[in-house]
Design a protein around this motif. Structure first.
Motif, PDB file in Angstrom:
ATOM      1  N   TRP A 244       0.980  -1.214   0.118  1.00  0.00           N
ATOM      2  CA  TRP A 244       0.021  -0.041   0.084  1.00  0.00           C
ATOM      3  C   TRP A 244       1.020   1.348   0.080  1.00  0.00           C
ATOM      4  N   VAL A 245       0.429   2.370  -0.730  1.00  0.00           N
ATOM      5  CA  VAL A 245       1.072   3.521  -0.476  1.00  0.00           C
ATOM      6  C   VAL A 245      -0.158   4.740  -0.281  1.00  0.00           C
ATOM      7  N   ASP A 246       0.573   5.735   0.359  1.00  0.00           N
ATOM      8  CA  ASP A 246      -0.249   6.881   1.006  1.00  0.00           C
ATOM      9  C   ASP A 246      -0.479   7.774  -0.236  1.00  0.00           C
ATOM     10  N   GLU A 247      -0.911   8.991  -0.142  1.00  0.00           N
ATOM     11  CA  GLU A 247      -1.392   9.929  -0.967  1.00  0.00           C
ATOM     12  C   GLU A 247      -0.147  10.584  -1.679  1.00  0.00           C
ATOM     13  N   SER A 248       1.173  10.624  -0.849  1.00  0.00           N
ATOM     14  CA  SER A 248       2.283  11.117  -1.186  1.00  0.00           C
ATOM     15  C   SER A 248       2.588  10.341  -2.581  1.00  0.00           C
ATOM     16  N   PHE A 249       2.549   9.271  -2.771  1.00  0.00           N
ATOM     17  CA  PHE A 249       3.008   8.315  -3.891  1.00  0.00           C
ATOM     18  C   PHE A 249       2.014   8.167  -4.813  1.00  0.00           C
ATOM     19  N   GLY A 250       2.119   8.955  -6.001  1.00  0.00           N
ATOM     20  CA  GLY A 250       1.090   9.126  -7.082  1.00  0.00           C
ATOM     21  C   GLY A 250       1.354   8.155  -8.179  1.00  0.00           C
ATOM     22  N   TYR A 251       2.362   7.238  -8.240  1.00  0.00           N
ATOM     23  CA  TYR A 251       2.850   6.395  -9.229  1.00  0.00           C
ATOM     24  C   TYR A 251       3.278   5.156  -8.727  1.00  0.00           C
ATOM     25  N   LEU A 252       2.909   4.244  -9.639  1.00  0.00           N
ATOM     26  CA  LEU A 252       3.675   2.713  -9.020  1.00  0.00           C
ATOM     27  C   LEU A 252       4.293   2.283 -10.488  1.00  0.00           C
ATOM     28  N   MET A 253       5.677   1.939 -10.200  1.00  0.00           N
ATOM     29  CA  MET A 253       6.062   1.263 -11.382  1.00  0.00           C
ATOM     30  C   MET A 253       6.115  -0.279 -11.225  1.00  0.00           C
ATOM     31  N   VAL A 254       5.620  -0.942 -12.089  1.00  0.00           N
ATOM     32  CA  VAL A 254       5.433  -2.369 -12.178  1.00  0.00           C
ATOM     33  C   VAL A 254       6.390  -3.135 -13.062  1.00  0.00           C
ATOM     34  N   TYR A 255       7.280  -4.007 -12.632  1.00  0.00           N
ATOM     35  CA  TYR A 255       8.232  -4.754 -13.369  1.00  0.00           C
ATOM     36  C   TYR A 255       8.331  -6.017 -12.961  1.00  0.00           C
ATOM     37  N   SER A 256       7.926  -6.967 -14.355  1.00  0.00           N
ATOM     38  CA  SER A 256       8.035  -8.415 -14.192  1.00  0.00           C
ATOM     39  C   SER A 256       9.240  -9.094 -14.155  1.00  0.00           C
ATOM     40  N   GLY A 257      10.322  -8.242 -14.057  1.00  0.00           N
ATOM     41  CA  GLY A 257      11.735  -8.863 -13.784  1.00  0.00           C
ATOM     42  C   GLY A 257      12.272  -9.848 -15.223  1.00  0.00           C
ATOM     43  N   ASP A 258      11.798  -9.134 -16.239  1.00  0.00           N
ATOM     44  CA  ASP A 258      12.298 -10.123 -17.350  1.00  0.00           C
ATOM     45  C   ASP A 258      13.625  -9.805 -17.773  1.00  0.00           C
ATOM     46  N   GLY A 259      14.572  -8.653 -17.252  1.00  0.00           N
ATOM     47  CA  GLY A 259      15.599  -8.454 -17.603  1.00  0.00           C
ATOM     48  C   GLY A 259      16.818  -8.645 -16.294  1.00  0.00           C
ATOM     49  N   VAL A 260      16.397  -9.258 -15.311  1.00  0.00           N
ATOM     50  CA  VAL A 260      17.332  -9.389 -14.170  1.00  0.00           C
ATOM     51  C   VAL A 260      18.052 -10.399 -14.409  1.00  0.00           C
ATOM     52  N   LEU A 261      19.281 -10.491 -13.666  1.00  0.00           N
ATOM     53  CA  LEU A 261      20.113 -11.478 -13.702  1.00  0.00           C
ATOM     54  C   LEU A 261      20.457 -12.065 -12.380  1.00  0.00           C
ATOM     55  N   PRO A 262      20.935 -13.359 -12.311  1.00  0.00           N
ATOM     56  CA  PRO A 262      21.053 -14.307 -13.303  1.00  0.00           C
ATOM     57  C   PRO A 262      19.822 -14.750 -14.163  1.00  0.00           C
ATOM     58  N   VAL A 263      19.786 -15.267 -15.335  1.00  0.00           N
ATOM     59  CA  VAL A 263      18.700 -15.735 -16.089  1.00  0.00           C
ATOM     60  C   VAL A 263      17.618 -16.497 -15.121  1.00  0.00           C
ATOM     61  N   GLU A 264      18.143 -17.340 -14.524  1.00  0.00           N
ATOM     62  CA  GLU A 264      17.086 -18.139 -13.478  1.00  0.00           C
ATOM     63  C   GLU A 264      16.181 -17.297 -12.634  1.00  0.00           C
ATOM     64  N   ARG A 265      16.514 -16.024 -12.264  1.00  0.00           N
ATOM     65  CA  ARG A 265      15.865 -15.155 -11.422  1.00  0.00           C
ATOM     66  C   ARG A 265      14.695 -14.564 -12.130  1.00  0.00           C
ATOM     67  N   ARG A 266      14.667 -14.518 -13.414  1.00  0.00           N
ATOM     68  CA  ARG A 266      13.628 -13.879 -14.271  1.00  0.00           C
ATOM     69  C   ARG A 266      12.484 -14.152 -14.005  1.00  0.00           C
ATOM     70  N   ARG A 267      11.414 -13.529 -13.876  1.00  0.00           N
ATOM     71  CA  ARG A 267      10.119 -13.712 -13.821  1.00  0.00           C
ATOM     72  C   ARG A 267       9.683 -14.577 -12.554  1.00  0.00           C
ATOM     73  N   GLN A 268      10.572 -14.250 -11.545  1.00  0.00           N
ATOM     74  CA  GLN A 268      10.305 -15.033 -10.174  1.00  0.00           C
ATOM     75  C   GLN A 268       9.861 -14.105  -9.010  1.00  0.00           C
ATOM     76  N   ALA A 269       9.673 -12.769  -9.449  1.00  0.00           N
ATOM     77  CA  ALA A 269       9.224 -11.637  -8.628  1.00  0.00           C
ATOM     78  C   ALA A 269       8.888 -10.477  -9.286  1.00  0.00           C
ATOM     79  N   VAL A 270       7.695  -9.647  -8.807  1.00  0.00           N
ATOM     80  CA  VAL A 270       7.222  -8.523  -9.496  1.00  0.00           C
ATOM     81  C   VAL A 270       7.820  -7.329  -8.605  1.00  0.00           C
ATOM     82  N   ALA A 271       8.736  -6.519  -9.184  1.00  0.00           N
ATOM     83  CA  ALA A 271       8.886  -5.172  -8.361  1.00  0.00           C
ATOM     84  C   ALA A 271       7.731  -4.127  -8.466  1.00  0.00           C
ATOM     85  N   VAL A 272       7.128  -3.811  -7.406  1.00  0.00           N
ATOM     86  CA  VAL A 272       6.233  -2.926  -7.529  1.00  0.00           C
ATOM     87  C   VAL A 272       6.852  -1.629  -6.522  1.00  0.00           C
ATOM     88  N   GLU A 273       6.964  -0.462  -7.337  1.00  0.00           N
ATOM     89  CA  GLU A 273       7.733   0.591  -6.961  1.00  0.00           C
ATOM     90  C   GLU A 273       6.900   1.687  -6.595  1.00  0.00           C
TER      91      GLU A 273
END
Length: 306
Positions: A244-273
């Motif tokens: 959850w975010v309060d009203e100070s944060f107006g945006y959320l960046m969501v990244y499905s981890g397709d470019g992380v390294l090493p390759v076996e860690r890709r799409r194993q978590a979702v960055a919600v920023e």
């Protein structure tokens, strides 16, 4: 392990079956366990943070094209730490040692002073506090302009939500009515695009599947408490996590981890920023916070099981 971990001192806080580890370097969130289950895909004590995991992003979140911007008649050049894409990325404090303000069983508060330098000509006093109680984790942050001129400011955080299952099998709810593609001219303000009828509409909650996400979401729907809540759920285990975010944060960046390294860690978590502004805001001015001398900004976000 012998010697000092790459991320410095480790601050472990606990409350019942909840536990978190915060690092001296960058005041980052390395691990978080709620109700005895890991809800973050963090990093080991023997590592430095890869892929921005758990890092604090200030005085700007996300990116600045070419690392160059002008504010208040000053032109600044930030180190180009994403050279392959021609950007400065994730702020300027994530590799600094932060100073302990307080540390108890349930809380840790760390602080950092960002001094004037070629990439940022102003002075900020930053503070981030992590608190655990029966509701989960609360992260309270503040920034104060301790200089003599108005200062540009943005804030973000970079947790990777992980439930021990591949992203494709998870369900996700993101309460966002728009997404903001990065303009071709990154000095221009982004134009929000309605998510209705697109693969980026997660307002009702649905399977992530093969959707590739590296997306800025805005127009966040909020409850009566002012919070916007992202829900990630593993249907196979019925385990989930809410950010959850309060009203100070107006945006959320969501990244499905397709470019992380090493390759076996890709799409194993979702960055919600959580972010106060979109990418390249130091160039476009989009939702950029201007702090007058002596003025402070505060913002809070958190994690809960369920």
């Amino acid at each position: 392990m012998s010697g000092t971990p790459p991320s410095g001192r480790q601050y472990r806080i606990m409350a019942g079956d909840h536990e978190a580890v915060v690092t001296q370097v960058g005041a980052g969130l390395r691990q978080c366990t709620l109700d005895g289950r890991a809800v973050l895909d963090g990093f080991a004590e023997s590592e430095r943070s890869p892929d921005g995991r758990g890092q604090v992003l200030a005085p700007f979140p996300n990116r600045i094209a070419d690392g160059r911007y002008t504010f208040g008649g000053r032109t600044c050049q930030v180190a180009m730490d994403e050279p392959e894409r021609g950007n400065a990325i994730h702020g300027m404090v994530r590799w600094l040692d932060w100073t302990e303000v307080s540390f108890t069983e349930h809380d840790v508060v760390l602080a950092c002073v960002l001094r004037p330098q070629p990439g940022y000509a102003w002075e900020l006093s930053l503070q981030v506090g992590y608190h655990l109680d029966h509701d989960g984790l609360r992260v309270a942050s503040s920034a104060t302009n301790t200089g003599t001129e108005p200062a540009p400011f943005g804030m973000g955080f970079h947790p990777y939500l992980g439930l021990g299952a591949a992203v494709d099998g998870l369900e996700m709810l993101v309460p966002a009515g728009t997404h903001s593609p990065v303009p071709d001219d990154r000095d221009e303000r982004p134009v929000p695009v309605d998510v209705t009828g697109t693969p980026l509409d997660f307002r009702s909650g649905r399977a992530v599947g093969s959707t590739v996400l590296d997306t800025v979401f805005g127009d966040l729907a909020r409850g009566a408490d002012g919070r916007a809540v992202v829900h990630l759920l593993d249907p196979a285990s019925a385990q989930g996590v809410r950010l959850w975010v309060d009203e100070s944060f107006g945006y959320l960046m969501v990244y499905s981890g397709d470019g992380v390294l090493p390759v076996e860690r890709r799409r194993q978590a979702v960055a919600v920023e959580p972010m106060t502004c979109p990418p390249h805001a130091f160039r476009s001015g989009a939702d950029l916070v201007t702090l007058a001398p002596g003025e402070s900004w505060t913002g809070t976000w958190g994690l809960a099981a369920g």
